[in-house]
Design a protein around this motif. Sequence first.
Motif, PDB file in Angstrom:
ATOM      1  N   HIS A  22       0.664  -1.297   0.115  1.00 46.29           N
ATOM      2  CA  HIS A  22      -0.216   0.040   0.155  1.00 46.29           C
ATOM      3  C   HIS A  22       0.995   1.195  -0.011  1.00 46.29           C
ATOM      4  O   HIS A  22       0.365   2.270   0.010  1.00 46.29           O
ATOM      5  N   ALA A  23       2.075   1.155  -0.215  1.00 46.64           N
ATOM      6  CA  ALA A  23       2.989   2.209   0.069  1.00 46.64           C
ATOM      7  C   ALA A  23       2.913   3.237  -1.221  1.00 46.64           C
ATOM      8  O   ALA A  23       2.887   4.532  -0.887  1.00 46.64           O
ATOM      9  N   ALA A  25       0.313   3.995  -3.251  1.00 47.12           N
ATOM     10  CA  ALA A  25      -0.948   4.639  -3.713  1.00 47.12           C
ATOM     11  C   ALA A  25      -1.123   5.975  -2.856  1.00 47.12           C
ATOM     12  O   ALA A  25      -0.986   5.855  -1.783  1.00 47.12           O
ATOM     13  N   TYR A  26      -1.839   6.923  -3.556  1.00 49.36           N
ATOM     14  CA  TYR A  26      -2.568   7.928  -2.784  1.00 49.36           C
ATOM     15  C   TYR A  26      -3.779   7.465  -2.020  1.00 49.36           C
ATOM     16  O   TYR A  26      -4.431   6.480  -2.471  1.00 49.36           O
ATOM     17  N   ALA A  27      -4.073   8.027  -1.141  1.00 49.25           N
ATOM     18  CA  ALA A  27      -5.464   7.725  -0.319  1.00 49.25           C
ATOM     19  C   ALA A  27      -5.766   8.749   0.711  1.00 49.25           C
ATOM     20  O   ALA A  27      -4.688   9.410   1.229  1.00 49.25           O
ATOM     21  N   PRO A  28      -6.921   8.984   0.884  1.00 57.48           N
ATOM     22  CA  PRO A  28      -7.404  10.163   1.872  1.00 57.48           C
ATOM     23  C   PRO A  28      -6.856   9.809   3.133  1.00 57.48           C
ATOM     24  O   PRO A  28      -6.569   8.551   3.337  1.00 57.48           O
ATOM     25  N   ALA A  29      -6.754  11.008   3.876  1.00 61.69           N
ATOM     26  CA  ALA A  29      -6.047  10.926   5.026  1.00 61.69           C
ATOM     27  C   ALA A  29      -6.847  10.788   6.280  1.00 61.69           C
ATOM     28  O   ALA A  29      -8.152  10.657   6.228  1.00 61.69           O
ATOM     29  N   TYR A  30      -6.213  10.602   7.572  1.00 59.00           N
ATOM     30  CA  TYR A  30      -6.927  10.612   8.776  1.00 59.00           C
ATOM     31  C   TYR A  30      -8.152   9.615   8.744  1.00 59.00           C
ATOM     32  O   TYR A  30      -9.101   9.867   9.241  1.00 59.00           O
ATOM     33  N   PHE A 235      -3.832   9.248  13.154  1.00 59.67           N
ATOM     34  CA  PHE A 235      -2.862   9.315  12.191  1.00 59.67           C
ATOM     35  C   PHE A 235      -3.275   9.795  10.620  1.00 59.67           C
ATOM     36  O   PHE A 235      -4.160   9.229  10.226  1.00 59.67           O
ATOM     37  N   SER A 236      -2.273  10.437  10.245  1.00 59.04           N
ATOM     38  CA  SER A 236      -2.989  11.128   8.951  1.00 59.04           C
ATOM     39  C   SER A 236      -2.552   9.932   7.671  1.00 59.04           C
ATOM     40  O   SER A 236      -3.474   9.836   7.119  1.00 59.04           O
ATOM     41  N   LYS A 237      -1.800   9.018   7.976  1.00 56.52           N
ATOM     42  CA  LYS A 237      -1.773   8.025   7.021  1.00 56.52           C
ATOM     43  C   LYS A 237      -2.162   6.593   7.716  1.00 56.52           C
ATOM     44  O   LYS A 237      -1.572   5.791   7.637  1.00 56.52           O
ATOM     45  N   ARG A 239      -4.315   4.643   6.916  1.00 56.32           N
ATOM     46  CA  ARG A 239      -4.560   3.340   6.234  1.00 56.32           C
ATOM     47  C   ARG A 239      -3.245   2.519   6.245  1.00 56.32           C
ATOM     48  O   ARG A 239      -3.372   1.362   5.811  1.00 56.32           O
ATOM     49  N   PHE A 240      -2.215   3.028   6.727  1.00 53.29           N
ATOM     50  CA  PHE A 240      -0.983   1.978   7.295  1.00 53.29           C
ATOM     51  C   PHE A 240      -1.309   1.034   8.292  1.00 53.29           C
ATOM     52  O   PHE A 240      -0.916  -0.058   8.508  1.00 53.29           O
ATOM     53  N   ILE A 241      -2.087   1.704   9.202  1.00 52.39           N
ATOM     54  CA  ILE A 241      -2.568   0.882  10.298  1.00 52.39           C
ATOM     55  C   ILE A 241      -3.662  -0.082   9.695  1.00 52.39           C
ATOM     56  O   ILE A 241      -3.480  -1.265   9.999  1.00 52.39           O
ATOM     57  N   GLN A 244      -2.146  -2.975   7.818  1.00 48.83           N
ATOM     58  CA  GLN A 244      -1.609  -4.173   8.768  1.00 48.83           C
ATOM     59  C   GLN A 244      -2.685  -5.055   8.991  1.00 48.83           C
ATOM     60  O   GLN A 244      -2.701  -6.126   9.054  1.00 48.83           O
TER      61      GLN A 244
ATOM     62  N   ILE B   2      -3.478  14.701  -7.604  1.00 48.16           N
ATOM     63  CA  ILE B   2      -4.032  14.759  -6.487  1.00 48.16           C
ATOM     64  C   ILE B   2      -2.949  15.674  -5.761  1.00 48.16           C
ATOM     65  O   ILE B   2      -2.165  15.535  -5.635  1.00 48.16           O
ATOM     66  N   ASN B   7      -0.140  14.514   2.917  1.00 42.77           N
ATOM     67  CA  ASN B   7      -0.401  13.179   3.698  1.00 42.77           C
ATOM     68  C   ASN B   7      -1.140  12.074   3.099  1.00 42.77           C
ATOM     69  O   ASN B   7      -1.712  11.352   3.584  1.00 42.77           O
ATOM     70  N   TRP B   8      -1.777  12.511   1.746  1.00 42.80           N
ATOM     71  CA  TRP B   8      -2.537  11.592   0.934  1.00 42.80           C
ATOM     72  C   TRP B   8      -1.441  10.550   0.131  1.00 42.80           C
ATOM     73  O   TRP B   8      -1.729   9.769  -0.362  1.00 42.80           O
ATOM     74  N   ALA B   9      -0.301  11.334  -0.044  1.00 39.25           N
ATOM     75  CA  ALA B   9       0.722  10.382  -0.467  1.00 39.25           C
ATOM     76  C   ALA B   9       1.022   9.284   0.388  1.00 39.25           C
ATOM     77  O   ALA B   9       0.881   9.243   1.525  1.00 39.25           O
ATOM     78  N   GLY B  10       1.618   8.124  -0.313  1.00 39.40           N
ATOM     79  CA  GLY B  10       1.886   6.928   0.613  1.00 39.40           C
ATOM     80  C   GLY B  10       3.337   7.114   1.269  1.00 39.40           C
ATOM     81  O   GLY B  10       3.579   8.004   1.791  1.00 39.40           O
ATOM     82  N   ALA B  11       3.922   6.004   0.990  1.00 33.64           N
ATOM     83  CA  ALA B  11       5.432   5.982   1.756  1.00 33.64           C
ATOM     84  C   ALA B  11       6.418   5.926   0.250  1.00 33.64           C
ATOM     85  O   ALA B  11       6.279   5.331  -0.602  1.00 33.64           O
ATOM     86  N   ALA B  16       9.721   2.915   2.541  1.00 27.32           N
ATOM     87  CA  ALA B  16       9.011   1.393   2.334  1.00 27.32           C
ATOM     88  C   ALA B  16       9.860   0.084   2.453  1.00 27.32           C
ATOM     89  O   ALA B  16       9.586  -0.637   3.243  1.00 27.32           O
ATOM     90  N   THR B  58       2.597  11.221  15.783  1.00 27.18           N
ATOM     91  CA  THR B  58       1.803  12.069  14.823  1.00 27.18           C
ATOM     92  C   THR B  58       2.475  13.577  15.094  1.00 27.18           C
ATOM     93  O   THR B  58       3.148  13.696  16.404  1.00 27.18           O
ATOM     94  N   TRP B 208       5.692   7.137   6.504  1.00 28.84           N
ATOM     95  CA  TRP B 208       4.436   6.895   6.536  1.00 28.84           C
ATOM     96  C   TRP B 208       3.724   7.257   8.220  1.00 28.84           C
ATOM     97  O   TRP B 208       2.789   7.840   8.326  1.00 28.84           O
TER      98      TRP B 208
END
Lengths: 349, 349, 349, 349
Positions: A22-23, A25-30, A235-237, A239-241, A244, B2, B7-11, B16, B58, B208
């Motif tokens: 998942h490293a 990709a972009y993804a919405p935060a928080y 956590f802003s990112k 999605r990394f939790i 997991q 985007i 913080n929408w970017a990944g790692a 990573a 954070t 991340w």
Amino acid sequence: MIFTSDNWAGAHPAIAASLNAHAAAYAPAYGTSELDRKVEATFNETFGRDVAVFFVGTGTAANSLALSSVNRPGGVVFCHHDAHVIADECGAPEFFSQGARLAPVSGTDGKIDPAALEAEIARYPKEFVHAGQPMAITLTQATEAGTVYQPDEIRAISNIAKAHGLPLHMDGARFANALVSLDISPAEMTADLGVDILSFGGTKNGCWCAEALVFLDPEMASQAPFIRKRAAQLFSKSRFIAAQFDAYFENDLWLDIARHANRMAARLQDGLLASQNARLAWKCDANEIFPIISQTKAASLRNEGAMFYDWNPPRPHGNLVAEDEGMFRLVTSFATTEADVDRFIEVLG
Amino acid sequence: MIFTSDNWAGAHPAIAASLNAHAAAYAPAYGTSELDRKVEATFNETFGRDVAVFFVGTGTAANSLALSSVNRPGGVVFCHHDAHVIADECGAPEFFSQGARLAPVSGTDGKIDPAALEAEIARYPKEFVHAGQPMAITLTQATEAGTVYQPDEIRAISNIAKAHGLPLHMDGARFANALVSLDISPAEMTADLGVDILSFGGTKNGCWCAEALVFLDPEMASQAPFIRKRAAQLFSKSRFIAAQFDAYFENDLWLDIARHANRMAARLQDGLLASQNARLAWKCDANEIFPIISQTKAASLRNEGAMFYDWNPPRPHGNLVAEDEGMFRLVTSFATTEADVDRFIEVLG
Amino acid sequence: MIFTSDNWAGAHPAIAASLNAHAAAYAPAYGTSELDRKVEATFNETFGRDVAVFFVGTGTAANSLALSSVNRPGGVVFCHHDAHVIADECGAPEFFSQGARLAPVSGTDGKIDPAALEAEIARYPKEFVHAGQPMAITLTQATEAGTVYQPDEIRAISNIAKAHGLPLHMDGARFANALVSLDISPAEMTADLGVDILSFGGTKNGCWCAEALVFLDPEMASQAPFIRKRAAQLFSKSRFIAAQFDAYFENDLWLDIARHANRMAARLQDGLLASQNARLAWKCDANEIFPIISQTKAASLRNEGAMFYDWNPPRPHGNLVAEDEGMFRLVTSFATTEADVDRFIEVLG
Amino acid sequence: MIFTSDNWAGAHPAIAASLNAHAAAYAPAYGTSELDRKVEATFNETFGRDVAVFFVGTGTAANSLALSSVNRPGGVVFCHHDAHVIADECGAPEFFSQGARLAPVSGTDGKIDPAALEAEIARYPKEFVHAGQPMAITLTQATEAGTVYQPDEIRAISNIAKAHGLPLHMDGARFANALVSLDISPAEMTADLGVDILSFGGTKNGCWCAEALVFLDPEMASQAPFIRKRAAQLFSKSRFIAAQFDAYFENDLWLDIARHANRMAARLQDGLLASQNARLAWKCDANEIFPIISQTKAASLRNEGAMFYDWNPPRPHGNLVAEDEGMFRLVTSFATTEADVDRFIEVLG
């Protein structure tokens, strides 16, 4: 031969791989990404009901925010006297809950004794402002003694909680280890027994940093989004939790990891019981085991590369330990091998 | 396309990969591993002096614990009125510091105006208990407006801090972006200018989850280990934060990432300035840019796949924005490509 | 025959008269009046040194602010398990000190046992963040058991405090009663023995509302003005607390009151010891006495108008009390008369 | 000619007499006496409904506990920018409410402007955790500018509160002065207009220390007994606060005192308006008046024995004050005489 703690192990390969996957990709935060949503749905499935889930970074955070979410002024939280919340969190639960008190309750095998619990609650008569007021009960499953509450033991605590109008929290830092030990479902170990809030731990069971605050009754979670954010645990990112947990739940990896760790602990237990050079403080139900060994033997083991902690309990455990002996803690994890165990037993003799 | 947030970017791939590389090994927990030690040494090298470093999860945690570590009863922290600590942290700094107050100070371009700061401090006369007492000054570098304090601007704030005996904190959520913008060293942007405590952010710049609370003067850190643990910010597998920082600093990756992000923002700025369809709220020094565009154009951009936030500032920015216009925020990161930027400008026209 | 508590008594006539005498005049507010200054000087004389004095409204406030003024993150305060701070203040000390913990220490006769104290402190190894850190020791003089620490007993506690770098606080809600019991000077009972901070109580000894937070070492008081104001304990008409203390100290009224109360308690003790119908839980040194009486006798006494509390101690006092008996508390004050005492003994038989 | 503050005055003779009259008697402690009960009943009569009343020692305590009792994590309290809670309480409201924020709202004449209030609330969108969440609105009656909200002005604020689901608190440190100014009943100034919680002040109006936290809706008070005790505001000899209130309400003494103070302020205002040497910052509705006078005149007045404060407002009041002038505050009380007023005006010329 590393038996210091399950948090000395790294991350399980599948979980590390998921993080990696998942490293890019972009993804919405928080906590608003699709992956966050997906894992929240997995929690619902896992518990067989709609639960409210909040990812946080540490077990201490999960416990502290769980207790903060049921805060009362002058509040008192009842826990076992060896519980992590009272012994190992530097006052975080008290800090987050604006000075709530942790009241230690006795009980053998790391478990709250129901009669002792009733006696302790009785010290806070209703509306007697001088003493403060009961606010919650928290139990640890698996316990800090490596034992596991049987369902009827949880029920006994839960009945007391309900009788006094108190929410029941479970510190599940080793939730999976307890679950596979009892061989029941997550709901059968929590909601069905009257548990209201759960600290669901992934870190000790193969994640690198994945804990969840789970409200079995989502109505209790109305303030939790603000409580988490104010606690600096959003956590802003996020999605990394989630990433997991995504791997954690896939194909019941979490249960497999826990079964492996428990099996390694059982193998250790077998060896320790068979040895003339050790006896056990408590029977091991999960992945922690507490042998009493002579200091000489302990030194030999360490000379051979075994790593484990002295267990100087905060409260004396009676006359379990002779003067030239020590109590020690051995913890197993996904990374423990049969070879580690067997070598340990071999050196022990 | 985007541009919502860094913080929408990944790692970043190298980060990573480092996480992955450290997944298998055992390591001592709670910040005591060799990798933790190594990265702490890297911080010393990076800042050209012995600093005290505490990894946290954070940016809100870093800021809140920084301010808690210089806590005073009835304390008042002075910050820019758009600062993250006051606008975006759900009261975490106040919560962690037992009710300290954040006093907003005005200033153009997202920067604290020294005269306004002096005026605000003057509202708290020495030993006048009714008002409370000044406790710290915090500035954000790069600012929330995408600008960067020049060294002499920091010095001006720092002089005021010293004159009033106040510690100076820098919120460096985008520290790297500011640093490469100024092209000076970390010490030249902090300790040399009188900054005492730094929130050193890695998350927005390709990690991340890697933030560090840095005391430029380690003597101020005497209570920080307990403050962090009590705040539930001591990670058991802390070395995974260390692993991110390890890759972050290696071969100046962090500066390369920041330079790329800033370059993409500059490219955006060039395009925006060249366009008839946009103007800028503030000149961009780092990786955030705030164009004012007609709502129609903004809708077109979004139709074409551009993602970015409306920027409804908490405080009105005068008459910058006409009725049929909006102010928007574009943020770049390691993941932003020239193609993204060029396409955005193309659609904008 | 009212023996419920010394705070059921009203205000001593001389103290009431002083309040009345100062009612008419204007005076500067918030503790800045001449009368405030005069009484502060009296405190200096009383303690034979310059002390820092802060008037507050309740004993709970004095205790809570004393402990807050030496606050440490994850801090632990050691106290006797029956101490007022832990048993009767609804968590105020924890609340004011941002979640510091009160650790109960055992000891006979209401006094902290030095060996038990050392053992409890040892549970918090230096720099072991998980457990938290020692922050202060507090002892109650006179104790909650009606006993009084001898100077060498205080010294023993104080030596431990110094050895661990911990400030020593004395809860002196019944300071005067202890003082006249020992027949030593205020300094000899505090500063000379290593006490750092004192809650100096006037309310239980004939004032209506007069408590003082006294720093024997004024350097420890640097933040106290803000701590008190933030705690809502800075009274605008502070001079009315001063007016009470003014009369309190004049011609040693406070010592006379305490001597009277102690004498009444001693007279009660003599009668109880002479009676076949009572025995004592602890020897009475001050103005509280704890007889064990049959429930039948207790009911008779109450039928005859005697008022006193059941004393259901929060912790079991061994097998002191038989099933048909109760432990009760009798408290004397300036308002207690010989006739009250004699009548009580007469009914007891 | 003491016009510094109404808390420089002592205690009204009738109130001092009541304190004195209750000095001799025994009475149950901690707010359980008959006198406490009687005064609570008087509050019910005064407000024409069952209210929940809690006596506390200071206005800061009443305000802080009122806001704590409606606490929300990340909570924001909206108040006028000159309100006592934000300007004069050393952060007590923030401290007691675990870090809630006070958000200043503008408005002329010391009154919250409804449109500005709406704009400020709009900065905290529902469920947007980053900003925090609205928690309460508080207004001061009479205001810090000596003005009084008209009923429809309170209604306007209250409508906004209801629309947003926010409790409305009134800081009534000068409640009586406002009440007689409007010539309406306590209920008409509070419950009938949607006020939920009231800080009912007696100290500034002739008591020495008598403040009450009043819940117009008793259901909101469920936690208040614990909140008060934990805040160290439950007085053991609580009946002495009750004794003050007993005299305060008897034969409407409180209204008589307030009418006298307001009359003296009006007389001052007449004189100031008639003088060539002063003008007023705001029209006086209650017992505070804010003349703008040349520094020369102010010095003359002080030379002649007049005492009053410079009023250096925390926020600039536009160009009201010329360079050689000052704004000053004059406060009247039960102790102010016509002679004081007339002499002041005479010296002013």
